[in-house]
Design an enzyme around this catalytic site. Structure first.
Site, mmCIF file in Angstrom:
data_model
loop_
_atom_site.group_PDB
_atom_site.id
_atom_site.type_symbol
_atom_site.label_atom_id
_atom_site.label_comp_id
_atom_site.label_asym_id
_atom_site.label_seq_id
_atom_site.Cartn_x
_atom_site.Cartn_y
_atom_site.Cartn_z
ATOM 1 N N GLY A 10 -31.867 50.633 2.797
ATOM 2 C CA GLY A 10 -32.692 51.076 4.063
ATOM 3 C C GLY A 10 -34.057 51.571 3.422
ATOM 4 O O GLY A 10 -34.162 51.144 2.220
ATOM 5 N N ASP A 18 -21.987 53.348 -6.312
ATOM 6 C CA ASP A 18 -21.757 52.877 -7.831
ATOM 7 C C ASP A 18 -23.339 53.337 -8.513
ATOM 8 O O ASP A 18 -23.091 52.907 -9.768
ATOM 9 C CB ASP A 18 -21.573 51.205 -7.715
ATOM 10 C CG ASP A 18 -22.504 50.526 -6.994
ATOM 11 O OD1 ASP A 18 -22.878 50.881 -5.711
ATOM 12 O OD2 ASP A 18 -23.266 49.897 -7.562
ATOM 13 N N HIS A 19 -24.138 53.836 -8.032
ATOM 14 C CA HIS A 19 -25.407 54.186 -8.789
ATOM 15 C C HIS A 19 -25.041 54.929 -10.016
ATOM 16 O O HIS A 19 -26.272 55.008 -10.731
ATOM 17 C CB HIS A 19 -26.214 54.992 -7.767
ATOM 18 C CG HIS A 19 -26.266 54.176 -6.547
ATOM 19 N ND1 HIS A 19 -25.502 53.905 -5.567
ATOM 20 C CD2 HIS A 19 -27.516 53.686 -6.038
ATOM 21 C CE1 HIS A 19 -26.007 53.339 -4.432
ATOM 22 N NE2 HIS A 19 -27.313 53.067 -4.574
ATOM 23 N N GLY A 34 -26.599 53.364 0.562
ATOM 24 C CA GLY A 34 -26.160 54.530 -0.393
ATOM 25 C C GLY A 34 -26.967 55.465 -0.670
ATOM 26 O O GLY A 34 -27.046 56.639 -0.203
ATOM 27 N N LYS A 76 -23.253 40.804 1.022
ATOM 28 C CA LYS A 76 -24.262 42.057 1.512
ATOM 29 C C LYS A 76 -25.681 41.531 0.855
ATOM 30 O O LYS A 76 -25.813 41.196 -0.506
ATOM 31 C CB LYS A 76 -23.919 43.330 0.636
ATOM 32 C CG LYS A 76 -25.008 44.410 0.693
ATOM 33 C CD LYS A 76 -24.613 45.582 -0.409
ATOM 34 C CE LYS A 76 -25.493 46.566 -0.576
ATOM 35 N NZ LYS A 76 -25.444 47.400 -1.823
ATOM 36 N N TYR A 91 -28.322 39.242 -4.391
ATOM 37 C CA TYR A 91 -29.664 39.613 -4.122
ATOM 38 C C TYR A 91 -30.751 38.697 -4.867
ATOM 39 O O TYR A 91 -30.399 38.124 -5.925
ATOM 40 C CB TYR A 91 -30.182 40.627 -4.653
ATOM 41 C CG TYR A 91 -29.202 41.869 -4.181
ATOM 42 C CD1 TYR A 91 -29.390 42.472 -2.960
ATOM 43 C CD2 TYR A 91 -28.106 42.489 -4.914
ATOM 44 C CE1 TYR A 91 -28.710 43.594 -2.465
ATOM 45 C CE2 TYR A 91 -27.321 43.562 -4.145
ATOM 46 C CZ TYR A 91 -27.630 44.069 -3.053
ATOM 47 O OH TYR A 91 -26.741 45.017 -2.564
#
Length: 276
Positions: A204, A27-28, A229, A178, A147
């Site tokens: 990551g 989705d970036h 991603g 997530k 987040y």
């Protein structure tokens, strides 16, 4: 009881049927711009599918552009939230699609992004609750991307805070959450232990440290999957990287090979600092 349609879709989110997941968010392109040239999208998707990704996460318009055969062995997750790096408040996420649109696209799940601690937290929580209500009505699995971001967050790697976020996702109706990784990474076990729904580790290491080793560490801490991603789609061989991460998530030689590799500094408390 879960509806039959939801149970079937949840099953499709784990290729091995083991309740573990490797998702690749793409989705970036809304938040940051193109991730690959337009004529390379199908090649990227085929590499991810052939490598063993359990699902890809995209916005609704992108899902309409796929060649029909690409996702025959991979789940489709339609992301419902958006913002751009050009916004006055990059932490303010808004809904740009709904569950019904995702169903018409053949989605196996939807995802919603919420930034706890942001100035617009209350609206984002309301959006998550509304989407959860629609998901319940339609038998659609919901992945909450929650987040700790914004001016009120002192330590975004605090395990207690991340455990709180996981419970926010669960209490508002998500099937999976997530979220960011705790520091030190072993303390993700506390986040998992406090969560009533599966926890997926986000991102990551943003440097040149080993992503497979990172994946093995978060899985060892009890996470039930990875959602990676940028480190995948920007790699020189997305297929090879996804193959190794899939082995880490679902078990196999990839775990041992990942754990035996040397990272750039070997200290996960340093490695994951700044991970998205």
């Amino acid at each position: 009881m879960l509806k039959t349609g939801k149970l079937l879709r949840l099953r499709r989110l784990s290729l091995a049927g083991d309740g573990r997941h490797l998702f690749v968010p793409l989705d970036h392109s809304v938040s940051d711009g193109p991730i690959v040239p337009a004529d390379k999208w199908d090649d990227l998707l085929r590499a991810l599918v052939d490598g063993g990704a359990d699902g890809i996460i995209v916005h609704k318009g992108r899902a309409r552009s796929f060649a029909p055969d690409i996702l025959k062995r991979c789940a489709l997750v339609v992301h419902l939230s958006a913002s751009t790096a050009c916004s006055a408040d990059v932490h303010a996420k808004v809904l740009v699609a709904d569950v019904e649109e995702a169903l018409r696209l053949g989605a196996d799940a939807v995802s919603v992004h919420v930034n706890i601690g942001s100035d617009t937290e209350s609206r984002q929580l309301a959006d998550l609750g509304a989407v959860a209500r629609s998901c319940e009505a339609w038998g659609m699995p919901l992945i909450a991307m929650v987040y700790p971001r914004g001016p009120r967050i002192e330590d975004p790697r605090d395990p207690a805070l991340l455990a709180h976020l996981a419970n926010v996702a669960a209490d508002l109706g998500a099937d999976m959450v997530k979220t960011s990784v705790a520091l030190p990474i072993e303390r993700m076990a506390e986040v998992v232990a406090g969560s009533p729904i599966p926890v997926l580790a986000a991102g990551g290491p943003p440097d040149d440290s080993d992503l497979v080793e990172y994946g093995a560490a978060v899985m060892a801490a009890g996470c039930q999957g990875l959602a990676v991603g940028r480190r995948i789609f920007s790699s020189t061989s997305p297929y090879a990287l996804v193959s190794r991460l899939s082995a880490v998530v679902h078990g196999g030689d990839g775990i041992q090979s990942g754990m035996s590799m040397t990272s750039t500094n070997g200290n996960y408390s340093t490695m994951v600092a700044g991970v998205a």
